[in-house]
Enzyme design. Structure first.
Site, PDB file in Angstrom:
ATOM      1  N   GLY A 110       4.938  30.163  20.389  1.00 15.40           N
ATOM      2  CA  GLY A 110       4.283  30.881  19.370  1.00 15.40           C
ATOM      3  C   GLY A 110       5.059  31.237  18.108  1.00 15.40           C
ATOM      4  N   GLY A 112       7.892  33.407  17.603  1.00 22.36           N
ATOM      5  CA  GLY A 112       9.298  33.361  18.009  1.00 22.36           C
ATOM      6  C   GLY A 112       9.646  31.625  18.114  1.00 22.36           C
ATOM      7  N   THR A 113       8.939  30.812  18.850  1.00 18.94           N
ATOM      8  CA  THR A 113       9.366  29.490  19.066  1.00 18.94           C
ATOM      9  C   THR A 113       9.411  28.600  17.537  1.00 18.94           C
ATOM     10  OG1 THR A 113       8.286  29.764  21.234  1.00 18.94           O
ATOM     11  CG2 THR A 113       8.841  27.486  20.467  1.00 18.94           C
ATOM     12  N   ASP A 135      -2.113  35.249  21.168  1.00 17.66           N
ATOM     13  CA  ASP A 135      -2.422  36.143  20.042  1.00 17.66           C
ATOM     14  C   ASP A 135      -2.888  35.453  18.445  1.00 17.66           C
ATOM     15  OD1 ASP A 135      -0.672  37.651  21.676  1.00 17.66           O
ATOM     16  OD2 ASP A 135       1.111  37.418  20.677  1.00 17.66           O
ATOM     17  N   HIS A 179      -0.057  41.271  20.357  1.00 22.70           N
ATOM     18  CA  HIS A 179       1.319  41.752  19.878  1.00 22.70           C
ATOM     19  C   HIS A 179       0.889  42.578  18.328  1.00 22.70           C
ATOM     20  CE1 HIS A 179       5.446  40.522  18.103  1.00 22.70           C
ATOM     21  NE2 HIS A 179       5.639  41.423  18.849  1.00 22.70           N
ATOM     22  N   GLU A 230      -3.163  46.162  21.262  1.00 23.15           N
ATOM     23  CA  GLU A 230      -1.797  46.965  21.661  1.00 23.15           C
ATOM     24  C   GLU A 230      -0.851  47.253  20.606  1.00 23.15           C
ATOM     25  OE1 GLU A 230       0.708  44.269  24.050  1.00 23.15           O
ATOM     26  OE2 GLU A 230       0.570  42.741  22.614  1.00 23.15           O
ATOM     27  N   ARG A 294     -11.488  57.307  30.361  1.00 24.24           N
ATOM     28  CA  ARG A 294     -10.481  56.473  31.093  1.00 24.24           C
ATOM     29  C   ARG A 294      -9.882  55.264  30.029  1.00 24.24           C
ATOM     30  NH1 ARG A 294     -11.414  60.105  33.983  1.00 24.24           N
ATOM     31  NH2 ARG A 294     -12.122  60.046  35.895  1.00 24.24           N
TER      32      ARG A 294
HETATM   33  O1  F6P Z   1       2.677  36.803  22.583  1.00 27.33           O
HETATM   34  C1  F6P Z   1       1.875  36.883  23.798  1.00 27.33           C
HETATM   35  C2  F6P Z   1       2.065  38.173  24.340  1.00 27.33           C
HETATM   36  O2  F6P Z   1       1.112  38.213  25.652  1.00 27.33           O
HETATM   37  C3  F6P Z   1       1.540  39.396  23.431  1.00 27.33           C
HETATM   38  O3  F6P Z   1       0.171  39.437  23.379  1.00 27.33           O
HETATM   39  C4  F6P Z   1       2.360  40.377  24.102  1.00 27.33           C
HETATM   40  O4  F6P Z   1       2.613  41.572  23.133  1.00 27.33           O
HETATM   41  C5  F6P Z   1       3.736  39.801  24.867  1.00 27.33           C
HETATM   42  O5  F6P Z   1       3.283  38.540  24.898  1.00 27.33           O
HETATM   43  C6  F6P Z   1       4.010  40.434  26.014  1.00 27.33           C
HETATM   44  O6  F6P Z   1       5.199  39.868  26.346  1.00 27.33           O
HETATM   45  P1  F6P Z   1       5.902  39.659  27.732  1.00 27.33           P
HETATM   46  O7  F6P Z   1       4.936  39.051  28.857  1.00 27.33           O
HETATM   47  O8  F6P Z   1       7.307  39.295  27.710  1.00 27.33           O
HETATM   48  O9  F6P Z   1       5.681  41.103  28.236  1.00 27.33           O
END
Ligand code: F6P
Length: 376
Positions: A110, A112-113, A135, A179, A230, A294
């Site tokens: 993704g 970062g890579t 993402d 993310h 998130e 909930r």
């Molecule tokens: O980038 C993919 C992802 O699943 C994001 O949606 C999430 O914020 C993150 O990685 C979670 O990272 P980790 O698996 O390192 O907790």
């Protein structure tokens, strides 16, 4: 002379990684007679020289398997965790690349890579990347593989939450990954018919969300589904983050180390305060609406298991196109999806950029048209 290809998967795992390895590997071996070697656990395996031979046998039977047969990690070449500290191991990685006589290194991952691959390119390595992430936030590609599978899982979860929310007359807040972008929450929210969808690109006003839920209640719908990304944040948090980011930039520009330290501390506090946001939001909605609420956090369920047909197709076509580009001597690019085809995009245009949801995106327009509350 046969070319030597190295390949690694880095960052969070995602459905379709094995399909991509198979696509690159089978085309490279079969169509071009190249040699393919895999490095385990992302850039760490390249640094530690931990390899896996990717011959026909290794590439067979992996199309439908989730995760990555190579393993993965989030370790970065220039900030590699070594004991209790981080070290710049780029030189070791460069040396190992040459030790294996590689003509090119394929990095599958993704955002970062893409950045890490670009850094290695700046250190003289031939690199080529593929876009993988649930993402869907890699710049300059129409779509990333992993996204479609996660979208299906999150949508099914929202479908299932409907009947229990309905039966108990409850608000159910469902947190979706993504993310700092809202592709997954927006896509699953629209496909699953969520009543409220909150994404990072549109900071929310909790009072407006509560009012939308109460309006449904008054109209005879005693339950509501809130799909929240998130990375979603309230308008107050967004404003504070914006201010803190500006303070950091200003201090950096002025070279004022005292102010920079203070601004960075403030930014870190704000970021830390975002953890647990979905639970807090659920409590706020319960208080404001007086409806029982909930929370469901889907978490890593969204990344696990077998890839969808669409992800298998995408990963296979990008993977085989990657082998074609290598055969043509192309490197320094992301193999991007463009319509039904592919487009090599210079890594300089990809690294460090994030594809967020445009505010005029058709999914946002459609959500508004059908009365979905987006929190603004
Ligand atoms: O980038 C993919 C992802 O699943 C994001 O949606 C999430 O914020 C993150 O990685 C979670 O990272 P980790 O698996 O390192 O907790």
């Amino acid at each position: 002379m046969a070319k030597h290809i190295g390949i690694l998967t880095a960052g969070g795992d995602g459905p379709g990684l094995n399909a991509a390895l198979r696509g690159v590997g089978k085309a490279a071996l079969g169509a071009y007679g190249m040699n393919v070697i895999g490095f385990r656990d992302g850039f760490r395996g390249l640094m530690e020289n931990r390899t896996m031979r990717l011959d026909r046998a290794a590439l067979s039977g992996i199309l439908t398997i989730g995760g990555t047969i190579l393993g993965t990690s989030r370790d970065k070449p220039h900030r590699m965790p070594m004991g209790d500290q981080e070290m710049d191991m780029t030189d070791v990685i460069v040396a190992n690349y040459h030790k294996h006589n590689l003509d090119v290194l394929v990095c599958v991952g993704g955002g970062g890579t893409q950045k890490n691959a670009y850094r290695l390119m700046q250190h003289g390595l031939n690199v080529i990347t593929l876009p993988k992430t649930i993402d869907n936030d890699v710049a300059r590609t129409d779509v990333t593989f992993g996204y479609d599978t996660a979208l299906g899982i999150a949508t099914e979860a929202i479908d299932r939450l409907h009947s229990t929310a309905h039966s108990h007359h409850r608000i159910i807040v469902v947190e979706v990954m993504g993310h700092n972008t809202g592709w997954l929450a927006l896509g699953a929210g629209v496909a699953g018919g969520a009543d409220v969808i909150l994404i990072p690109e549109i900071p929310y006003d909790v009072e407006k969300v509560a009012e939308a839920i109460l309006e449904r209640y008054r109209g005879g719908k005693a339950f509501s589904i809130v799909a929240v990304s998130e990375g979603a944040m309230s308008q107050e948090t967004a404003a504070a983050l914006d201010e803190a980011n500006k303070a950091v930039a200003k201090a950096q520009k002025k070279g004022d180390s005292d102010k920079l330290a203070k601004a960075e501390t403030r930014l870190a506090e704000l970021e830390a305060g975002r953890v647990g946001n979905t639970v807090r939001l659920t409590q706020q909605l319960e208080q404001l609406t007086r409806l029982e609420s909930r929370v469901t956090i889907l978490g890593h369920l969204q990344r696990g298991g077998t890839p969808s047909a669409a992800d298998r197709l995408l990963a296979t076509r990008l993977g085989t196109a990657c082998a074609d580009l290598i055969a043509q001597g192309v490197s320094g690019v992301l193999v991007a999806a463009r319509g039904d085809g592919v487009e090599p995009v210079p890594l300089a245009e990809v690294a460090g950029r994030r594809k967020t949801v445009p505010l005029d995106h058709p999914w946002i327009e459609s959500a508004r048209r059908i009365g979905t509350c987006l929190g603004d």
